[in-house]
Every structure is written in structure tokens, then in C-alpha cells.
Write a protein that holds these residues in place. Structure first.
Motif, PDB file in Angstrom:
ATOM      1  N   TYR A   1      -5.967   3.986  -5.637  1.00 42.61           N
ATOM      2  CA  TYR A   1      -6.689   4.227  -4.382  1.00 42.61           C
ATOM      3  C   TYR A   1      -7.665   5.399  -4.486  1.00 42.61           C
TER       4      TYR A   1
ATOM      5  N   SER B   1      -0.622  -0.061  -4.547  1.00 42.19           N
ATOM      6  CA  SER B   1      -1.585   1.021  -4.733  1.00 42.19           C
ATOM      7  C   SER B   1      -0.845   2.347  -4.857  1.00 42.19           C
TER       8      SER B   1
ATOM      9  N   ILE C   1      -9.332   0.782  -1.253  1.00 40.00           N
ATOM     10  CA  ILE C   1      -8.507  -0.395  -1.529  1.00 40.00           C
ATOM     11  C   ILE C   1      -9.180  -1.684  -1.061  1.00 40.00           C
TER      12      ILE C   1
ATOM     13  N   ASN D   1       0.855  -1.174   0.000  1.00 43.48           N
ATOM     14  CA  ASN D   1       0.000   0.000   0.000  1.00 43.48           C
ATOM     15  C   ASN D   1       0.899   1.234   0.000  1.00 43.48           C
TER      16      ASN D   1
ATOM     17  N   LEU E   1      -3.405  -0.840  -8.243  1.00 44.72           N
ATOM     18  CA  LEU E   1      -4.714  -0.423  -7.748  1.00 44.72           C
ATOM     19  C   LEU E   1      -4.691   1.084  -7.528  1.00 44.72           C
TER      20      LEU E   1
END
Length: 141
Positions: free
Chosen positions: A92, A72, A97, A48, A90
Motif C-alpha cells: 500500500y 495489503s 490499493i 486490506n 500488495l
């Protein structure tokens, strides 16, 4: 590049290394407490905040350990995180998420969640049994 940024780079790299070690994966092969992933036994990691200074190093170290890396970042950093090694991206800013991971859980589940962004959204951990493989690692403390 300013001296302040240059001085922070080793700290970001050592933070990423230490976090992987605490998770049971050591980028220094002679000290690896858990088997390193390999093409036959590929493990995956979710990082993340892949575009943060720590996240950038975490992606590269995880790739060196043969992880499949999901990270992310904001859409504007997609190309950048992919260029440093992220396999899956990804955004965010598009959707939380945890919702993205629940809607499309990885297979196999992540071996580790590495939070380089300091997320205050606990949903990523509360619902993680769907997308994180909880294994019995020996205590590293």
C-alpha cells in the motif's frame, strides 16, 4: 510478550471470525451459510491490512476456507503476511490499493473485501465493481 497483547489476541481472532460470518463465510463448517470455496470452486478475498492483528487471523481463517488470499501491507511485512498464508501481496505504500487493483484486477473477482485496516480511502469501494464479484447473499441480520 506483554499481558495487554496476550489479552487482545482472542479479540482479534473473534473479530476476524465474525467479519467472515457477516460476509457469508463461517469458519465453523457446520454453520456455513454459503458454500465454502473448494479447489474446484475457488473464491478469492482481499484483506486490506493483512499485517494487523485482525488481518493475520483473517488470512489464516480465509485459507482454512480454501480462499485465494490477496492482502495489503507495507513492503517490510511482505514476508510475514506470506508466511501466515497470503497468496498475493500488495504494497500500500507503493501505490494506492484501488489503483493497483484497477490496473491488475483479479480473475475471478474477489468474493469479499475485508478491511482490517480501517481504510479511509473510499476508492477501494467506489470502483470495486471491476474487482469484486457482487453476489446475492441472503440477509444475515
Amino acid at each position: 510478550m506483554s499481558p495487554n497483547i496476550l489479552f487482545a489476541l482472542p479479540l482479534a481472532a473473534s473479530t476476524a471470525t465474525q467479519a467472515l460470518r457477516l460476509g457469508g463465510y463461517d469458519p465453523v463448517p457446520s454453520r456455513t451459510p454459503a458454500p465454502a470455496p473448494s479447489p474446484d470452486n475457488q473464491q478469492s478475498i482481499f484483506i486490506n491490512g493483512g499485517s494487523t492483528s485482525v488481518g493475520i487471523y483473517a488470512i489464516q481463517l480465509a485459507k482454512a476456507l480454501s480462499f485465494h488470499v490477496t492482502t495489503s501491507a507495507s513492503a517490510r511485512n511482505k514476508s510475514f503476511v506470506r508466511s501466515v498464508g497470503a497468496d498475493t501481496f500488495l504494497d500500500y505504500t507503493a501505490q494506492p490499493i484501488a489503483e493497483q487493483l484497477l490496473a491488475n484486477p483479479p480473475n475471478p473477482p474477489f468474493s469479499m473485501v475485508f478491511d482490517a485496516a480501517g481504510s479511509s480511502d473510499t476508492a477501494i469501494y467506489v470502483k470495486s465493481d471491476v474487482y469484486v464479484n457482487v453476489c446475492d447473499h441472503q440477509s444475515l441480520g
